[in-house]
Write a protein that holds these residues in place. Structure first.
Motif, PDB file in Angstrom:
ATOM      1  N   LEU A  35       9.327   7.356   3.799  1.00 37.50           N
ATOM      2  CA  LEU A  35       9.011   8.772   4.028  1.00 37.50           C
ATOM      3  C   LEU A  35       9.855   9.321   5.166  1.00 37.50           C
ATOM      4  CD1 LEU A  35       7.329  11.277   3.464  1.00 37.50           C
ATOM      5  CD2 LEU A  35       5.553  10.349   4.996  1.00 37.50           C
ATOM      6  N   ASP A  78       0.755  -2.290  -2.118  1.00 39.13           N
ATOM      7  CA  ASP A  78      -0.281  -3.106  -1.500  1.00 39.13           C
ATOM      8  C   ASP A  78      -1.460  -3.319  -2.449  1.00 39.13           C
ATOM      9  OD1 ASP A  78       0.732  -3.801   1.052  1.00 39.13           O
ATOM     10  OD2 ASP A  78       0.374  -1.767   1.767  1.00 39.13           O
ATOM     11  N   GLY A  85       2.639  -0.630   3.013  1.00 36.89           N
ATOM     12  CA  GLY A  85       2.317   0.690   3.538  1.00 36.89           C
ATOM     13  C   GLY A  85       3.186   1.068   4.724  1.00 36.89           C
ATOM     14  N   ARG A 126       6.150   1.585  -2.706  1.00 35.90           N
ATOM     15  CA  ARG A 126       5.542   0.952  -1.538  1.00 35.90           C
ATOM     16  C   ARG A 126       4.145   1.490  -1.270  1.00 35.90           C
ATOM     17  NH1 ARG A 126      11.089   0.881   2.193  1.00 35.90           N
ATOM     18  NH2 ARG A 126      11.860  -1.125   1.353  1.00 35.90           N
ATOM     19  N   ALA A 127       3.929   2.772  -1.551  1.00 37.98           N
ATOM     20  CA  ALA A 127       2.598   3.349  -1.354  1.00 37.98           C
ATOM     21  C   ALA A 127       1.567   2.693  -2.267  1.00 37.98           C
ATOM     22  CB  ALA A 127       2.643   4.854  -1.592  1.00 37.98           C
ATOM     23  N   ALA A 129       6.447   1.981   3.376  1.00 34.88           N
ATOM     24  CA  ALA A 129       6.350   3.297   2.736  1.00 34.88           C
ATOM     25  C   ALA A 129       6.545   4.402   3.776  1.00 34.88           C
ATOM     26  CB  ALA A 129       5.002   3.450   2.042  1.00 34.88           C
ATOM     27  N   ALA A 130       5.984   4.197   4.968  1.00 37.22           N
ATOM     28  CA  ALA A 130       6.187   5.168   6.048  1.00 37.22           C
ATOM     29  C   ALA A 130       7.662   5.252   6.430  1.00 37.22           C
ATOM     30  CB  ALA A 130       5.346   4.774   7.267  1.00 37.22           C
ATOM     31  N   LEU A 154       9.348   5.127  -1.887  1.00 35.53           N
ATOM     32  CA  LEU A 154       8.111   5.608  -1.268  1.00 35.53           C
ATOM     33  C   LEU A 154       6.928   5.404  -2.202  1.00 35.53           C
ATOM     34  CD1 LEU A 154       6.489   7.120   0.886  1.00 35.53           C
ATOM     35  CD2 LEU A 154       7.280   9.273  -0.140  1.00 35.53           C
ATOM     36  N   VAL A 155       7.097   5.792  -3.470  1.00 35.65           N
ATOM     37  CA  VAL A 155       6.012   5.655  -4.444  1.00 35.65           C
ATOM     38  C   VAL A 155       5.655   4.183  -4.643  1.00 35.65           C
ATOM     39  CG1 VAL A 155       5.370   5.995  -6.864  1.00 35.65           C
ATOM     40  CG2 VAL A 155       6.581   7.807  -5.627  1.00 35.65           C
TER      41      VAL A 155
END
Length: 404
Positions: free
Chosen positions: A141, A261, A134, A257-258, A137-138, A254-255
């Motif tokens: 982004l 988890d 997460g 990693r989002a 992912a940030a 991004l997708v």
């Protein structure tokens, strides 16, 4: 403690986002930086190589520094330096100014990357479940946001300083205020810290993860440096279409990693890393044999989905391998981020010139597949079977449903 963890998680995620935006604003405006300072094509590689080399130095220094101060303090002060150095890159007009600003950027980025991941690993330990993906992912982004802002600046022909100033003015105080909620873990970083093996952190124990980190960043730098040229020169796309693969790659990171988890909690880190390695290798294979631009873009899409899970899980694995010395382990591991970045682009370029670029894409494909050999390194030592799979842990399942 729950509210403390939540605030710590949110503030650290914002720090990752800020770093992603700052790095993207730098690397996507390299042509403009070259024009502003009159850097020749022959001298440009020296400037570009200096940043990751100095970042490696910054990471090594951070390992020593966190023996005396908490990682949160290193992060609190290194992030403003990165942002101010970015602004300095846009403000100068002489080569020495560019060298000074890029040097400060590199050193601070090394400290920033290391300390961010130290805090991420310690927070994951406190949560008792996977949250590292997460944070990354940030970062993805932030990278998309930074690249988009860079496009706006280039489209409107804004100077670097004018492009960078609003971003720094907005993000610097926000990041500094957010730093008050960072949460430090209890990981030891001292000279006598003991790892999972019962001894101090040594390179031999960390080597498999260092190799995985290097191979992942060779793949990442291949995409960032060669995707546009490959699509245009090898697959015959238009110049406009050649800019699409990297954007698609970033969106897929991004997708991936989002959602990653959730995959780690459900299937374990070993399965997720193996899946990522296979998908990334498939992406390189598709790129290498693609008959045209659209199939090539499918390959780069798969690359984003596969590579994105490997690096965060490598940091997390280092924290599990050396639970009493995770700060030191992460600082050393972080150096191989920059090693892979330095190797990847020249390696593909040299192979492409000497052989062909389709064949060159097979080399990072093979390297990322080597991750499968080291997959068992991603399982907690106490929970490894002989085949490298993780044993389900009831305690972790319980923690995962507490709403944190």
């Amino acid at each position: 403690m729950t509210e403390v963890l939540r605030r710590g998680r949110g503030s650290l995620a914002f720090s990752f986002l800020v770093q992603g935006a700052a790095f993207a604003l730098l690397v996507t405006r390299i042509p403009a930086i070259q024009d502003q300072y009159g850097i020749s094509d022959g001298l440009l590689p020296v400037f570009l190589a200096a940043v990751p080399i100095l970042a490696g130095v910054g990471s090594v220094c951070t390992e020593k520094l966190v023996k005396r101060v908490r990682p949160s303090r290193v992060l609190r002060w290194s992030q403003p330096v990165v942002l101010l150095a970015l602004l300095g890159v846009g403000a100068g007009d002489s080569l020495w100014q560019a060298a000074l600003a890029l040097g400060a950027f590199g050193l601070a980025v090394g400290a920033l990357d290391a300390s961010m991941n130290m805090l991420g690993v310690s927070l994951q330990r406190a949560y008792g479940r996977s949250i590292m993906l997460g944070f990354h992912a940030a970062y993805s982004l932030g990278g998309i946001m930074g690249a988009s802002l860079a496009w706006v600046g280039a489209h409107w022909e804004l100077s670097l300083f004018v492009s960078y100033l609003p971003v720094v003015v907005l993000l610097l105080p926000a990041a500094f205020v957010g730093s008050r909620w960072y949460v430090d873990g209890e990981s030891g970083a001292g000279e006598g810290a003991q790892g999972a093996s019962g001894g101090p952190v040594v390179f031999k124990l960390l080597l498999p993860l260092c190799l995985v980190m290097t191979f992942a960043y060779i793949g990442d730098s291949t995409v960032s440096n060669w995707s546009a040229k490959y699509l245009q020169d090898v697959l015959g796309s238009s110049e406009q279409l050649s800019t699409v693969p990297y954007n698609v790659y970033m969106v897929m990171t991004l997708v991936g990693r989002a959602l990653g988890d959730l995959g780690v909690r459900r299937f374990g880190a070993v399965v997720v890393v193996r899946f990522g390695a296979v998908v990334a290798a498939l992406g390189f294979a598709v790129v290498a044999v693609a008959p045209g631009a659209w199939v090539g873009m499918l390959g780069f899409t798969l690359l984003g989905l596969g590579l994105c899970v490997i690096v965060p899980q490598t940091f997390a694995a280092a924290g599990r391998l050396f639970p009493n010395a995770s700060d030191s382990a992460i600082a050393r591991l972080n150096v191989f981020n920059y090693v892979g970045f330095l190797i990847g682009s020249p390696l593909v370029g040299a192979l492409g010139d000497a052989w062909n670029y389709r064949g060159a894409m097979l080399v990072p494909m093979v390297l990322v597949l080597v991750t499968l050999v080291y997959a068992r390194s991603f399982a907690p030592a106490a929970d490894r079977y002989g085949d490298g799979h993780e044993r389900p842990r009831t305690a972790d399942v319980g923690r995962g449903s507490n709403g944190l």
